[in-house]
Design a protein around this motif. Structure first.
Motif, PDB file in Angstrom:
ATOM      1  N   LYS A  58      46.138  35.912  40.134  1.00 14.83           N
ATOM      2  CA  LYS A  58      45.782  37.253  39.664  1.00 14.83           C
ATOM      3  C   LYS A  58      44.785  37.842  40.663  1.00 14.83           C
ATOM      4  N   GLU A 104      38.522  42.544  31.380  1.00 15.16           N
ATOM      5  CA  GLU A 104      39.895  42.492  31.892  1.00 15.16           C
ATOM      6  C   GLU A 104      39.896  42.324  33.408  1.00 15.16           C
ATOM      7  N   HIS A 140      47.978  42.866  34.837  1.00 15.97           N
ATOM      8  CA  HIS A 140      46.911  43.673  34.230  1.00 15.97           C
ATOM      9  C   HIS A 140      47.480  44.949  33.626  1.00 15.97           C
TER      10      HIS A 140
END
Length: 573
Positions: free
Chosen positions: A230, A288, A360
């Motif tokens: 990520k 996040e 995301h």
């Protein structure tokens, strides 16, 4: 061609002509000159060289920044010629900015010969090492001497140029001259003064040909692993369109969010997050974003303190920085892999198959914040101006430091994109901003230029309004007049006993109408969003410079931002 050189009347004239010609062969096309007597040989050589365009200014401090802007706008080195003494010292602020930002300047400073130093001679100071370690190369030339072969001078210039190519920044060549400084009728240089230059005189190439072998950028062995993590991409200060296009393509392929600084040329691109700085006020957004394991940082020198703090404090599995320069630009980041190459080449070497499912959902925050800004936007003020300015822009934009650049970075809307965004964020000073923007405008005369800055910055560089009189393309100078240094309303400066006002903000109670009249510039003072739009559009159609003074309430922007941060924190996740 030999006859042309032999017609010179002195070694001063010959050395100066050789130096200027070698700079021209190395690609210099612009030389900025301030008047002075000791620099006469250099000035006359620059004026006589057909490959050189000269730019004049009476203020050496502004002259240095004019050259800085020309170099930024033209993407090639620019030279400066000044006389001896304090004229040289006045170049220091521009030299600092050039070194910090990696902008190639040549400083040709005239000087007294050695026998006139330290003996009370007029206008004589110690100029050796006057700029300390800020030049990437510096040399104290001897006074022109017949016993020194002219090829030595050419080779010295070439060596400085090669060093500048390896480490972009300012070069300082200190040039002492003995009298006579002006042409003397009937005199000529000795017949063998050009000895050893036969081949050079017949060619158009520099004396020395340097060959630097550039390494090929190869795919890093960890990239396959990193690619599956990520990740986020942060774009800092970038100047080449080739780099920005490559970064956009990589962001598309990876599916990673792109957080773009105002200096990246990508801040207003639809693919970049619009309000990342403001979203960092919200715990859910930070949570996040903190899921990211990899950071690719292109360039550096981020404007957003919140984004910099997040990047500094996060525990990255992979933290890579890509920049053409070797200087550390990561502040407190623990960069593990540092790639000294252009972002374009790096991205080409690390292409990958498009990632179909992003990890995301960060773009949704732009919609949340856009709606909140619309609800909370004042009818008029610097908040409204900076939020809406880029939607009205045409051509290129130069942004001043302190509040203007922070507000545009936080609040600028996506969509409209300036052709290029320029800043002086190497040292982040408020000096020389008008002069730098004037240089950028001179380097790109086919499009309008907009300069946005605060009132303190404008007062600091008021002399440089003289440089705007010579512009022919539209140039719009927008001054946000909030009566002093309002950036200090954003900082924890003590308020008791008017400490902030007396020692930081320094309210002046001045306006700029008379300044515009003094320097014969068009002037308008819009008082609302509609009148600003009308005045700005009119200025874009006016050949030459227009000063738009926008008077706003003191401290209003800081108060709005503090209140807006509370509103952001209360948004539902």
């Amino acid at each position: 061609m030999t006859e042309q050189w032999q017609s010179l009347d002195s070694l001063n004239a010959l050395w100066s002509a050789l130096l200027i010609e070698e700079l021209a062969r190395l690609g210099i096309r612009d030389i900025c000159i301030a008047p002075g007597s000791r620099s006469t040989p250099l000035t006359l050589a620059a004026a006589a060289n057909p490959a050189i365009s000269t730019h004049l200014h009476f203020d050496e401090r502004g002259l240095g920044f004019l050259a800085l802007g020309l170099a930024q706008g033209s993407q090639r080195p620019v030279a400066v010629i000044v006389t001896s003494g304090s004229a040289v010292a006045n170049l220091l602020p521009a030299v600092v900015e050039a070194r910090q930002s990696g902008i190639p300047l040549w400083l040709l400073t005239a000087d007294r010969p050695a026998e006139l130093l330290g003996c009370g001679a007029n206008q004589a100071i110690t100029q050796a090492n006057i700029f300390a370690n800020y030049p990437v190369y510096q040399q104290l030339f001897p006074a022109p001497d017949h016993d020194i072969t002219p090829s030595w001078l050419l080779a010295s210039v070439d060596q400085a140029a090669f060093q500048q190519q390896q480490t972009p920044g300012p070069v300082h060549l200190n040039c002492p001259f003995r009298e006579p400084l002006y042409p003397v009728a009937g005199q000529q240089i000795p017949g063998n003064a050009l000895r050893g230059l036969t081949h050079w005189l017949r060619s158009a190439q520099p004396w020395t040909q340097y060959h630097a072998v550039q390494p090929i950028c190869q795919t890093h062995p960890l990239w396959a692993e990193v690619r599956q993590s990520k990740g986020i991409i942060i774009a800092g200060r970038l100047s080449r369109q080739q780099d920005t296009g490559a970064i956009l393509k990589l962001a598309q392929q990876t599916g990673w969010p792109l957080l773009a600084d105002i200096q990246s040329q990508l801040r207003f691109h639809p693919q970049a997050m619009t309000y990342a700085d403001l979203a960092l006020h919200h715990p859910a957004f930070r949570e996040e974003l903190a899921q990211a394991e990899t950071l690719l940082l292109f360039g550096g020198r981020l404007t957003s303190k919140r984004l910099q703090q997040f990047a500094d404090g996060h525990n990255w599995q992979h933290c890579w920085q890509i920049d053409a320069g070797s200087e550390r630009l990561d502040s407190g980041l623990a960069v593990q892999q540092r790639f000294v190459t252009s972002p374009e080449l790096w991205c080409q070497a690390h292409q990958c198959e498009p990632h179909r499912i992003p990890w995301h959902q960060l773009p949704r925050w732009d919609g949340k914040l856009a709606g909140l800004i619309t609800q909370q936007l004042p009818e008029w003020g610097e908040i409204t101006l900076c939020h809406q300015l880029n939607s009205q822009l045409q051509g290129q934009l130069f942004i001043g430091n302190s509040m203007p650049i922070r507000l545009l970075d936080m609040l600028g809307t996506s969509g409209a994109q300036p052709s290029h965004i320029y800043t002086n964020r190497g040292a982040s000073g408020i000096d020389g901003l008008i002069a730098t923007a004037a240089g950028i405008a001179r380097a790109n005369t086919s499009q309008p230029t907009t300069l946005l800055l605060g009132d303190s910055s404008a007062l600091y560089d008021l002399n440089s309004l003289a440089l705007l009189r010579e512009l022919t393309a539209p140039f719009v100078l927008i001054i946000i007049n909030n009566d002093g240094g309002n950036i200090f309303h954003m900082l924890p400066v003590p308020e008791q006993n008017q400490i902030r006002e007396r020692f930081y903000q320094l309210p002046h109670g001045l306006d700029f109408r008379a300044s515009a009249e003094q320097f014969r510039l068009a002037y308008a003072a819009p008082t609302g969003a509609i009148s600003f739009r009308q005045a700005y559009q009119q200025a874009l159609s006016h050949p030459g410079a227009t000063l738009l003074e926008c008077k706003v309430a003191t401290g209003e922007a800081a108060d709005w931002l503090k209140n807006f941060a509370l509103q952001v924190r209360s948004l539902p996740a």
